[in-house]
Design a protein around this motif. Structure first.
Motif, PDB file in Angstrom:
ATOM      1  N   THR A  12       2.258  -0.345   5.447  1.00  0.00           N
ATOM      2  CA  THR A  12       2.113  -1.431   4.480  1.00  0.00           C
ATOM      3  C   THR A  12       2.362  -0.914   3.065  1.00  0.00           C
ATOM      4  O   THR A  12       2.338   0.288   2.814  1.00  0.00           O
ATOM      5  CB  THR A  12       0.708  -2.063   4.506  1.00  0.00           C
ATOM      6  OG1 THR A  12      -0.222  -1.211   3.829  1.00  0.00           O
ATOM      7  CG2 THR A  12       0.240  -2.318   5.932  1.00  0.00           C
ATOM      8  N   ASN A  57       7.630 -10.117  -5.619  1.00  0.00           N
ATOM      9  CA  ASN A  57       6.171 -10.107  -5.763  1.00  0.00           C
ATOM     10  C   ASN A  57       5.683  -8.789  -6.350  1.00  0.00           C
ATOM     11  O   ASN A  57       4.867  -8.758  -7.282  1.00  0.00           O
ATOM     12  CB  ASN A  57       5.521 -10.358  -4.393  1.00  0.00           C
ATOM     13  CG  ASN A  57       4.013 -10.399  -4.472  1.00  0.00           C
ATOM     14  OD1 ASN A  57       3.436 -11.289  -5.090  1.00  0.00           O
ATOM     15  ND2 ASN A  57       3.370  -9.436  -3.826  1.00  0.00           N
ATOM     16  N   SER A 112      -1.861  -7.860  -1.397  1.00  0.00           N
ATOM     17  CA  SER A 112      -0.980  -8.980  -1.095  1.00  0.00           C
ATOM     18  C   SER A 112      -1.283  -9.492   0.306  1.00  0.00           C
ATOM     19  O   SER A 112      -1.715  -8.738   1.183  1.00  0.00           O
ATOM     20  CB  SER A 112       0.485  -8.532  -1.189  1.00  0.00           C
ATOM     21  OG  SER A 112       1.342  -9.445  -0.559  1.00  0.00           O
ATOM     22  N   LYS A 113      -1.025 -10.766   0.520  1.00  0.00           N
ATOM     23  CA  LYS A 113      -1.193 -11.359   1.855  1.00  0.00           C
ATOM     24  C   LYS A 113      -0.255 -10.705   2.861  1.00  0.00           C
ATOM     25  O   LYS A 113      -0.505 -10.722   4.071  1.00  0.00           O
ATOM     26  CB  LYS A 113      -0.921 -12.859   1.799  1.00  0.00           C
ATOM     27  CG  LYS A 113       0.506 -13.218   1.404  1.00  0.00           C
ATOM     28  CD  LYS A 113       0.718 -14.724   1.324  1.00  0.00           C
ATOM     29  CE  LYS A 113       2.156 -15.048   0.918  1.00  0.00           C
ATOM     30  NZ  LYS A 113       2.374 -16.511   0.821  1.00  0.00           N
ATOM     31  N   TYR A 114       0.835 -10.115   2.365  1.00  0.00           N
ATOM     32  CA  TYR A 114       1.821  -9.517   3.269  1.00  0.00           C
ATOM     33  C   TYR A 114       1.257  -8.304   4.009  1.00  0.00           C
ATOM     34  O   TYR A 114       1.700  -7.992   5.115  1.00  0.00           O
ATOM     35  CB  TYR A 114       3.072  -9.104   2.484  1.00  0.00           C
ATOM     36  CG  TYR A 114       3.751 -10.239   1.767  1.00  0.00           C
ATOM     37  CD1 TYR A 114       3.986 -11.454   2.403  1.00  0.00           C
ATOM     38  CD2 TYR A 114       4.169 -10.099   0.453  1.00  0.00           C
ATOM     39  CE1 TYR A 114       4.612 -12.506   1.742  1.00  0.00           C
ATOM     40  CE2 TYR A 114       4.794 -11.134  -0.221  1.00  0.00           C
ATOM     41  CZ  TYR A 114       5.006 -12.342   0.433  1.00  0.00           C
ATOM     42  OH  TYR A 114       5.632 -13.364  -0.222  1.00  0.00           O
ATOM     43  N   HIS A 115       0.317  -7.610   3.409  1.00  0.00           N
ATOM     44  CA  HIS A 115      -0.251  -6.431   4.050  1.00  0.00           C
ATOM     45  C   HIS A 115      -0.953  -6.803   5.352  1.00  0.00           C
ATOM     46  O   HIS A 115      -0.751  -6.171   6.395  1.00  0.00           O
ATOM     47  CB  HIS A 115      -1.241  -5.725   3.120  1.00  0.00           C
ATOM     48  CG  HIS A 115      -0.669  -5.363   1.798  1.00  0.00           C
ATOM     49  ND1 HIS A 115      -1.448  -5.040   0.709  1.00  0.00           N
ATOM     50  CD2 HIS A 115       0.613  -5.267   1.363  1.00  0.00           C
ATOM     51  CE1 HIS A 115      -0.680  -4.767  -0.330  1.00  0.00           C
ATOM     52  NE2 HIS A 115       0.569  -4.899   0.055  1.00  0.00           N
ATOM     53  N   GLU A 116      -1.805  -7.801   5.266  1.00  0.00           N
ATOM     54  CA  GLU A 116      -2.540  -8.217   6.462  1.00  0.00           C
ATOM     55  C   GLU A 116      -1.599  -8.810   7.500  1.00  0.00           C
ATOM     56  O   GLU A 116      -1.772  -8.586   8.701  1.00  0.00           O
ATOM     57  CB  GLU A 116      -3.623  -9.233   6.084  1.00  0.00           C
ATOM     58  CG  GLU A 116      -4.589  -9.519   7.224  1.00  0.00           C
ATOM     59  CD  GLU A 116      -5.813 -10.291   6.761  1.00  0.00           C
ATOM     60  OE1 GLU A 116      -6.580 -10.719   7.645  1.00  0.00           O
ATOM     61  OE2 GLU A 116      -6.007 -10.467   5.543  1.00  0.00           O
ATOM     62  N   GLN A 117      -0.597  -9.534   7.054  1.00  0.00           N
ATOM     63  CA  GLN A 117       0.388 -10.078   7.983  1.00  0.00           C
ATOM     64  C   GLN A 117       1.099  -8.966   8.744  1.00  0.00           C
ATOM     65  O   GLN A 117       1.379  -9.086   9.935  1.00  0.00           O
ATOM     66  CB  GLN A 117       1.415 -10.932   7.230  1.00  0.00           C
ATOM     67  CG  GLN A 117       0.868 -12.241   6.693  1.00  0.00           C
ATOM     68  CD  GLN A 117       1.884 -12.995   5.841  1.00  0.00           C
ATOM     69  OE1 GLN A 117       3.051 -12.607   5.757  1.00  0.00           O
ATOM     70  NE2 GLN A 117       1.439 -14.055   5.182  1.00  0.00           N
ATOM     71  N   ASN A 161       5.688  -3.081   4.665  1.00  0.00           N
ATOM     72  CA  ASN A 161       5.059  -4.132   5.476  1.00  0.00           C
ATOM     73  C   ASN A 161       5.889  -4.370   6.736  1.00  0.00           C
ATOM     74  O   ASN A 161       6.178  -5.509   7.113  1.00  0.00           O
ATOM     75  CB  ASN A 161       4.878  -5.422   4.676  1.00  0.00           C
ATOM     76  CG  ASN A 161       4.039  -5.206   3.442  1.00  0.00           C
ATOM     77  OD1 ASN A 161       2.983  -4.585   3.507  1.00  0.00           O
ATOM     78  ND2 ASN A 161       4.503  -5.703   2.309  1.00  0.00           N
ATOM     79  N   GLU A 212      -9.139  -4.595   8.362  1.00  0.00           N
ATOM     80  CA  GLU A 212      -7.993  -5.350   8.879  1.00  0.00           C
ATOM     81  C   GLU A 212      -7.283  -4.592  10.000  1.00  0.00           C
ATOM     82  O   GLU A 212      -6.867  -5.189  10.996  1.00  0.00           O
ATOM     83  CB  GLU A 212      -7.011  -5.654   7.747  1.00  0.00           C
ATOM     84  CG  GLU A 212      -7.530  -6.602   6.682  1.00  0.00           C
ATOM     85  CD  GLU A 212      -8.339  -5.922   5.582  1.00  0.00           C
ATOM     86  OE1 GLU A 212      -8.629  -6.585   4.576  1.00  0.00           O
ATOM     87  OE2 GLU A 212      -8.673  -4.732   5.741  1.00  0.00           O
TER      88      GLU A 212
END
Length: 313
Positions: free
Chosen positions: A199, A20, A207-212, A182, A234
């Motif tokens: 992160t 990614n 990226s969605k991975y940061h919030e995850q 992350n 977040e």
């Protein structure tokens, strides 16, 4: 000294992240001007170079370099009610935005500042080179020198900034930095824990991975390490107690009244520099050690940050 151990939890498979990130980096190049086979410049890079020419013509360039070379040791004491007793007086050395190839020999200035400091752990929050693309081999030796002079008994933990490439990760880990991509670590002292989450850069590479990565156990004392302050909402929503970042250089070139014409933030512009609070979370945006674009500062000062965590009575 208390014995510390840590365990690490990966939120996503690194290979999945790498694919990614690599694609995002390629997409960025589409909007840059090709300077040489290895070097691309953004339009803002070109504008910065023109500003540098103006500084030289007006005789201010040398003074700007002198300002950039005068970095400070900023000491902070931060108090928290829920800090585990075993981490009272725990000391963090925070280094960010080194951009180590912008000023020749800048690593020696940083080493001189940190060599007499006492701290338990060291956090690096990204931006190791000058430009956002091209080679990075020129930063490896000076970064290694700093690492060899970083005496953190509990280790060095780092992450990537918007000037960094995914390709740096293995080299930085080979040098002795435990990279947090992350990912979270649990630091343990006397059977008491704190959690550290790092992160990837949210400024250029959202990226969605940061919030995850920030969706961690809320009962622990938690520190978020993120290159820029742009994920403050977040982090606060996931009950982080402390947010450490950089990226902004405190404006780097400011007016005499401290106003920063260039904030380089998509959100959280009120968190440009210094200590701040959002809801129940404390944050600190460091002006960074180094400078990017041009080797100058005006009306700002670079720093290394020494933070002491305190248990509030």
């Amino acid at each position: 000294m208390n014995q510390l151990s840590f365990s690490k939890k990966s939120v996503i498979i690194r290979e999945k992240w790498r694919i990614n990130r690599e694609q995002l980096e390629k997409n960025k190049l589409k909007y840059k001007l090709k300077w040489t086979d290895n070097k691309y410049l953004s339009y803002i890079d070109v504008a910065i170079e023109c500003f540098g020419l103006w500084l030289k013509l007006t005789g201010q360039y040398k003074k700007g370099i002198e300002n950039a070379e005068q970095i400070n040791v900023k000491e902070l004491e931060l108090k928290f009610k829920n800090l585990p007793d075993a981490f009272h007086n725990y000391k963090i050395l925070h280094l960010t935005d080194l951009h180590i190839d912008t000023i020749p020999g800048f690593e020696e200035i940083i080493i001189k500042k940190i060599k007499k400091l006492n701290y338990d752990v060291c956090f690096w929050t990204g931006d190791y080179r000058k430009y956002t693309s091209g080679d990075y081999k020129q930063v490896k030796e000076p970064l290694h020198k700093i690492i060899k002079n970083t005496h953190a008994s509990d280790g060095i933990f780092g992450l990537l900034g918007n000037h960094d490439t995914w390709q740096m990760v293995s080299d930085l880990e080979d040098m002795g930095i435990e990279m947090l991509i992350n990912e979270s670590i649990i630091l343990e002292r006397e059977k008491q824990n704190i959690l550290i989450t790092g992160t990837d850069d949210p400024h250029y590479f959202p990226s969605k991975y940061h919030e995850q990565a920030l969706k961690t156990e809320k009962s622990l004392f938690k520190i978020a390490l993120i290159h820029s302050p742009e994920m403050y909402e977040e982090a606060a929503a996931n009950a982080y107690n402390l947010y450490l970042c950089g990226h902004t250089h405190a404006g780097q070139v400011c007016l005499p009244n401290g106003f920063a014409p260039l904030k380089n933030l998509k959100k959280g512009k009120r968190f440009l520099h210094g200590l701040w609070k959002y809801k129940s979370m404390l944050g600190y945006t460091s002006p960074g050690c180094g400078v990017s674009g041009l080797p100058v500062r005006f009306n700002t000062q670079g720093e290394v940050t020494l933070i002491t965590l305190k248990k509030e009575a």
